[in-house]
Design a protein around this motif. Structure first.
Motif, short mmCIF file in Angstrom:
data_model
loop_
_atom_site.label_atom_id
_atom_site.label_comp_id
_atom_site.label_asym_id
_atom_site.label_seq_id
_atom_site.Cartn_x
_atom_site.Cartn_y
_atom_site.Cartn_z
N ARG A 1 2.91 18.08 19.39
CA ARG A 1 2.45 18.71 20.85
C ARG A 1 3.11 20.01 20.77
N ASP B 1 -1.31 20.16 19.28
CA ASP B 1 -2.09 19.06 19.69
C ASP B 1 -3.33 19.37 19.91
N GLU B 2 -3.68 20.63 20.13
CA GLU B 2 -5.12 21.00 20.62
C GLU B 2 -5.80 21.84 19.52
#
Length: 414
Positions: free
Chosen positions: A89, A279-280
């Protein structure tokens, strides 16, 4: 002043240099104009001026440079605990930041650096004139010491002749023994003065060698400076290196005031970057702007100090202008006085030589006492020494006048 009166004095210097210069001819300092040109590449004080000018040139180039951008890499939300224990993340930001100078800082800094360069160049030009003056005086002192050494040798020769004459009259019963003792005492004094003159000549030559930065020690000088006639100089010179240097220092000090005033303005820093959201699996742009808050430091002290330095530089300029005017007038008066007394000293020397010749004839004939002969010899040696002193004073006055007028006397003569 008749020009045919000076070869005799030049001959005295040749006699001295003939004894001193027993080594190779390369160890004899050439005439002053040639030596001045040769010393341009070897004199330590001139090398100092060149180095300072180059340093100012480098600072002027550096002053024009813009501030460098800053490249940054920031990793956030990583190597922690829980969901942030790894880089799954993490947020990674790559950015570049560019400072922007406001308030005319770069222009003021560049202008001040150029003024500092002009001041360094003016100081170097003044150093050239000062070096020429110092070399001229050192050369004249060495030449005068050579002539004094020749005079001292002549004094010993005359004293020996007087002592022989006194001894002959004593042996023939025409003089008391005390006369021979008096003549021997005079000879001992003349020999002691010869030793002193020799030491002074060595000292003057060593100083000349050190000033020129010559790798070898001079054993003699070619001479000719004491009797040279300089070309006429303008009575009111339009340029003075000393005043030019002081004015350049004043200008540089005033430019530094502008630099300190410009530093009171706050600079901006603009940044742009790209942020990666791990994380995205996404990216986004990052923009930023920052500026210091001038709450505590307004650069007031530096501005006040620079202003005071500029005022001091203006005062030094005024002092230099006044000193140059006074020095020029004083040196011109001294040079004129030396020219007037030079002919008188030659006449005194000629009269003293004739008086000694007549005293010697009178003593040999028994018509004059030994004291008259010894006094006539002392007067002759003193008159020759005064003639050398007068010529040396004339050269010094011409050197001081040349410095005030911004030129080098005898420097362009072959």
């Amino acid at each position: 002043m008749p020009s045919n009166r000076w070869p005799l004095h030049a001959a005295l210097a040749c006699v001295a240099s003939g004894v001193l210069c027993t080594s190779v001819a390369a160890q004899t300092a050439p005439p002053f104009p040639i030596l001045l040109k040769q010393a341009q590449t070897s004199a330590p004080c001139l090398a100092l001026g060149v180095a300072e000018t180059r340093a100012a040139e480098g600072l002027a180039v550096q002053a024009a440079a813009r501030p460098n951008p800053t490249l940054g890499l920031v990793v956030e939300n990583a190597a922690g605990s829980g969901p942030y224990k790894d880089f799954g993340r993490a947020e990674t930001t790559l950015s570049i930041e560019q400072p922007l100078e406001l308030g005319g800082k770069r222009a003021a800094r560049t202008s001040a650096a150029q003024a500092d360069l002009a001041a360094a160049q003016a100081r170097a030009a003044l150093g050239q004139i000062d070096f020429a003056r110092d070399l001229m005086l050192a050369y004249a002192n060495a030449e005068a010491a050579q002539q004094r050494l020749a005079i001292a040798r002549d004094s010993v020769d005359l004293a020996q002749a007087d002592a022989r004459a006194a001894r002959l009259l004593v042996d023939n019963g025409k003089e008391a023994q005390v006369r021979a003792v008096q003549a021997d005492a005079g000879l001992a004094t003349a020999r002691a003065e010869l030793g002193t003159a020799g030491a002074e000549a060595e000292t003057a030559l060593a100083r000349l060698s050190a000033l020129t930065g010559s790798p070898e020690r001079y054993a003699a000088v070619a001479g000719g400076l004491l009797d040279a006639v300089p070309p006429p100089a303008p009575p009111e010179p339009a340029f003075s290196p000393a005043i030019a240097a002081a004015r350049a220092e004043r200008d540089a000090a005033e430019r530094r005031v502008a630099v300190e005033r410009a530093r009171r303005a706050s600079d901006l820093a603009l940044s742009f970057g790209v942020r990666r959201f791990q994380d995205e699996d996404a990216t986004a742009a990052v923009f930023g702007i920052s500026a210091p808050l001038p709450l505590f430091d307004r650069n007031r002290g530096a501005v006040a100090a620079a202003t005071a330095n500029a005022q001091a530089a203006q005062a030094r300029l005024a002092m230099t202008q006044a000193e140059q005017d006074g020095d020029r007038r004083a040196a011109a008066a001294q040079a004129a006085a030396a020219d007037q007394t030079l002919d008188a000293s030659w006449q005194a020397e000629t009269a003293a030589a004739e008086a000694h010749r007549l005293a010697r004839i009178g003593y040999d004939a028994g018509r004059l006492p030994l004291s008259e002969l010894l006094a006539a010899r002392r007067d002759l040696i003193a008159a020759r020494g005064r003639a050398v002193d007068t010529k040396l004073a004339r050269v010094k006055a011409l050197a001081d006048l040349a410095r005030a007028q911004g030129h080098v006397p005898f420097g362009d003569q072959p």
